[in-house]
Motif scaffolding. Structure first.
Motif, PDB file in Angstrom:
ATOM      1  N   ASN A 198      47.011-145.918 -35.183  1.00  0.00           N
ATOM      2  CA  ASN A 198      48.220-144.879 -34.862  1.00  0.00           C
ATOM      3  C   ASN A 198      48.708-144.729 -36.329  1.00  0.00           C
ATOM      4  OD1 ASN A 198      50.425-143.860 -33.805  1.00  0.00           O
ATOM      5  ND2 ASN A 198      51.671-145.650 -34.125  1.00  0.00           N
ATOM      6  N   GLU A 199      48.746-145.343 -37.386  1.00  0.00           N
ATOM      7  CA  GLU A 199      49.188-144.738 -38.821  1.00  0.00           C
ATOM      8  C   GLU A 199      48.151-143.777 -39.241  1.00  0.00           C
ATOM      9  OE1 GLU A 199      52.226-145.313 -39.979  1.00  0.00           O
ATOM     10  OE2 GLU A 199      52.424-146.398 -38.111  1.00  0.00           O
ATOM     11  N   GLN A 242      48.859-139.942 -40.321  1.00  0.00           N
ATOM     12  CA  GLN A 242      48.565-139.297 -41.555  1.00  0.00           C
ATOM     13  C   GLN A 242      47.724-138.162 -41.532  1.00  0.00           C
ATOM     14  OE1 GLN A 242      49.071-142.082 -44.328  1.00  0.00           O
ATOM     15  NE2 GLN A 242      48.225-141.099 -45.968  1.00  0.00           N
ATOM     16  N   ASP A 243      46.292-138.440 -41.013  1.00  0.00           N
ATOM     17  CA  ASP A 243      45.316-137.452 -40.921  1.00  0.00           C
ATOM     18  C   ASP A 243      44.836-136.954 -39.590  1.00  0.00           C
ATOM     19  OD1 ASP A 243      45.117-138.120 -43.696  1.00  0.00           O
ATOM     20  OD2 ASP A 243      44.274-140.079 -43.241  1.00  0.00           O
ATOM     21  N   PRO A 252      45.267-134.462 -28.645  1.00  0.00           N
ATOM     22  CA  PRO A 252      44.256-135.565 -28.204  1.00  0.00           C
ATOM     23  C   PRO A 252      43.033-135.299 -28.731  1.00  0.00           C
ATOM     24  CG  PRO A 252      45.388-134.436 -26.284  1.00  0.00           C
ATOM     25  CD  PRO A 252      45.743-133.525 -27.540  1.00  0.00           C
ATOM     26  N   VAL A 253      42.387-136.710 -29.212  1.00  0.00           N
ATOM     27  CA  VAL A 253      41.092-136.618 -30.171  1.00  0.00           C
ATOM     28  C   VAL A 253      40.278-137.949 -29.373  1.00  0.00           C
ATOM     29  CG1 VAL A 253      41.800-135.748 -32.250  1.00  0.00           C
ATOM     30  CG2 VAL A 253      42.232-138.239 -31.794  1.00  0.00           C
ATOM     31  N   MET A 254      38.923-137.787 -29.779  1.00  0.00           N
ATOM     32  CA  MET A 254      38.143-138.869 -29.382  1.00  0.00           C
ATOM     33  C   MET A 254      37.778-139.702 -30.694  1.00  0.00           C
ATOM     34  SD  MET A 254      36.429-140.285 -26.764  1.00  0.00           S
ATOM     35  CE  MET A 254      36.236-139.306 -25.359  1.00  0.00           C
ATOM     36  N   LEU A 255      37.844-140.761 -30.650  1.00  0.00           N
ATOM     37  CA  LEU A 255      37.731-141.713 -31.818  1.00  0.00           C
ATOM     38  C   LEU A 255      36.476-142.625 -31.609  1.00  0.00           C
ATOM     39  CD1 LEU A 255      41.350-143.216 -32.578  1.00  0.00           C
ATOM     40  CD2 LEU A 255      40.075-141.408 -33.720  1.00  0.00           C
ATOM     41  N   ILE A 256      35.691-142.856 -32.757  1.00  0.00           N
ATOM     42  CA  ILE A 256      34.281-143.727 -32.532  1.00  0.00           C
ATOM     43  C   ILE A 256      34.721-144.594 -33.614  1.00  0.00           C
ATOM     44  CG2 ILE A 256      31.960-143.962 -32.759  1.00  0.00           C
ATOM     45  CD1 ILE A 256      32.062-142.054 -30.769  1.00  0.00           C
ATOM     46  N   ARG A 310      36.370-145.939 -39.883  1.00  0.00           N
ATOM     47  CA  ARG A 310      35.690-147.330 -40.067  1.00  0.00           C
ATOM     48  C   ARG A 310      37.273-148.093 -40.716  1.00  0.00           C
ATOM     49  NH1 ARG A 310      31.153-146.928 -42.795  1.00  0.00           N
ATOM     50  NH2 ARG A 310      30.123-147.818 -40.833  1.00  0.00           N
ATOM     51  N   GLY A 311      37.693-149.133 -39.911  1.00  0.00           N
ATOM     52  CA  GLY A 311      38.709-149.718 -40.429  1.00  0.00           C
ATOM     53  C   GLY A 311      40.220-148.876 -40.155  1.00  0.00           C
ATOM     54  N   SER A 312      40.948-148.384 -40.968  1.00  0.00           N
ATOM     55  CA  SER A 312      41.719-147.391 -40.802  1.00  0.00           C
ATOM     56  C   SER A 312      41.462-146.038 -41.437  1.00  0.00           C
ATOM     57  CB  SER A 312      43.146-147.780 -41.083  1.00  0.00           C
ATOM     58  OG  SER A 312      43.073-148.261 -42.424  1.00  0.00           O
ATOM     59  N   GLU A 313      40.298-145.464 -41.549  1.00  0.00           N
ATOM     60  CA  GLU A 313      39.998-144.393 -42.360  1.00  0.00           C
ATOM     61  C   GLU A 313      39.084-143.608 -41.486  1.00  0.00           C
ATOM     62  OE1 GLU A 313      38.138-142.836 -46.621  1.00  0.00           O
ATOM     63  OE2 GLU A 313      38.222-145.119 -46.055  1.00  0.00           O
TER      64      GLU A 313
END
Ligand SMILES: Cc1ncc(COP(=O)(O)O)c(C=O)c1O
Length: 421
Positions: A41-42, A46-47, A52-56, A406-409
């Protein structure tokens, strides 16, 4: 009207049941995002692009790829199912990590993209294609480095289709590699029994300048959910039928070890770790594990694909179209309807996963969907909610570039396949 009837239906059930309704009063559900989704979420606030987006999740797909490749083992080929992972950089990542050049392709535009980007890939077509799609493929592949004649295995399900393909091969003056779809119990078509294979092999033999046998494909997703092992009678049936076809091929003078004997999918691949009937096993969805793949043989795989969508609006009460009287009793009855959010978009093949305990939207809209929660969920406008797709095929094509993190990046943005072309 649809929204109204949903709400009235829910309220009606509560009120009409009187005392019993009280007994059924839903428990308070809903929790804040856990640290994993809080970090995402953070990251997105920020970035992210504010839609809506798709995250991997890169670490999780790596772990899933290793599990799948480990289960296939060094003696067999792991074939990556393209429709379930429809992005060139994503496929590149999977193929490199699993050390495979074998793909299963289901869509002509995707096949042409592969011809342009993966010159080494061996492509088994996953469903029989109309001949016009084949002609389009060959026309568009001219000028690429891809050896279309020797790198594609065309799937054939009937004698009529074999004749159609033979005509195309003659017209183009080429030799086509033919893989026969065999029915091992799914009954989705294909060669119905081993005896029916012999005349087709004869056609190939008689037209060897234009046709070449490359293998067999027997898909068996009807074994999913059976917690099946090699000793399971349904698995034995599948392998018996498959072996019958192999015997016919052998009888016609082919060496099965030199053919692609494909089968399985993410749900069932784990069954065959200690079996050598098939030498080529397919899987795609298990790399990202959407909810339909929460199945027995994928227990150790991790969910690695999420839809993230911003919250556009927040209200401290249940507001319903037209100020219907049911809103008040409904939120009194159901503590999970005491806060109302509108999320950006919706109506995807997906389920809300975070905040945990969030019910499905009270109605589905592709524009803005209303999601209610208990007071335990305290997200603000511009925070994100997260959903898990039920399947990756098709859904992964609905959000533009995939955000690989990866992680929060966010590490990379990965374009998806074009649906046409
Ligand atoms: C012929 C064939 N093989 C394998 C698969 C498995 O794909 P996945 O691993 O994504 O379920 C499919 C999926 O539809 C299929 O049609």
């Amino acid at each position: 009207m649809k929204r109204r009837s949903i709400l009235i239906g829910a309220a009606g059930t509560a009120l009409a049941t009187g005392g019993a309704g009280l007994l059924w009063k839903p428990r308070v559900e809903g929790k804040p995002h856990n640290p994993y989704f809080s970090a995402l979420n953070e990251m997105l606030k920020q970035d992210g692009p504010g839609r809506p987006v798709m995250l991997i999740d890169l670490d999780r797909i790596n772990s899933n790829i290793d599990l799948i490749a480990g289960s296939v083992g060094p003696e067999k080929t792991y074939r990556v199912v393209v429709k379930s992972l429809p992005s060139v950089p994503l496929l590149q990542h999977v193929m490199q990590r699993a050390r495979t050049q074998a793909l299963m392709v289901f869509h002509q535009p995707f096949l042409n993209t592969i011809a342009e980007t993966f010159p080494e890939a061996d492509c088994l077509i996953g469903k029989p294609m109309p001949v016009s799609a084949i002609e389009t493929f060959f026309r568009k592949a001219v000028g690429t480095r891809y050896d279309s004649e020797n790198k594609v295995q065309w799937l054939i399900d009937t004698p009529a289709r074999l004749q159609q393909y033979l005509a195309v091969a003659k017209r183009f003056g080429i030799r086509m590699r033919i893989n026969f779809e065999i029915d091992v119990g799914l009954h989705r078509g294909g060669i119905p029994e081993p005896a029916a294979l012999a005349p087709l092999l004869k056609v190939i033999e008689e037209n060897s300048q234009h046709l070449e046998l490359s293998g067999l494909m027997g898909y068996e997703p009807h074994l999913s959910g059976m917690q099946a092992a090699l000793t399971h009678p349904e698995v034995k049936k599948v392998l018996d039928i498959y072996s019958g076809h192999i015997a016919v091929v052998k009888g016609a003078g082919y060496d099965p070890a030199r053919l692609t004997l494909n089968g399985a999918g993410s749900h069932t691949l784990g069954i065959y770790q200690h079996d050598a009937t098939m030498n080529d096993l397919a899987a795609g969805s298990g790399v990202v594990k959407p909810t339909d793949f929460d199945t027995y043989h994928l227990t150790d795989n991790l969910p690695a694909v999420f839809i993230a969508t911003p919250i556009l609006k927040r209200y401290e009460e249940l507001k319903v179209p037209g100020d219907l009287w049911v809103a008040q009793p409904l939120q009194w009855w159901n503590p999970n309807m005491r806060r109302l959010y509108y999320i950006y978009g919706g109506y995807w093949k997906a389920k809300i996963i975070s905040p945990p305990g969030t019910p499905d939207p009270i109605y589905q809209s592709t524009n803005q969907s209303p999601v209610t929660t208990s007071r335990n969920v305290d997200l603000q406008v511009d925070d994100y909610m997260f959903l898990r797709p039920t399947q990756s095929e098709h859904v992964m094509l609905q959000f533009g570039d995939l955000l690989a993190f990866r992680g929060s990046e966010i590490i990379e943005t990965w374009p998806i396949f074009q649906q046409s072309g």
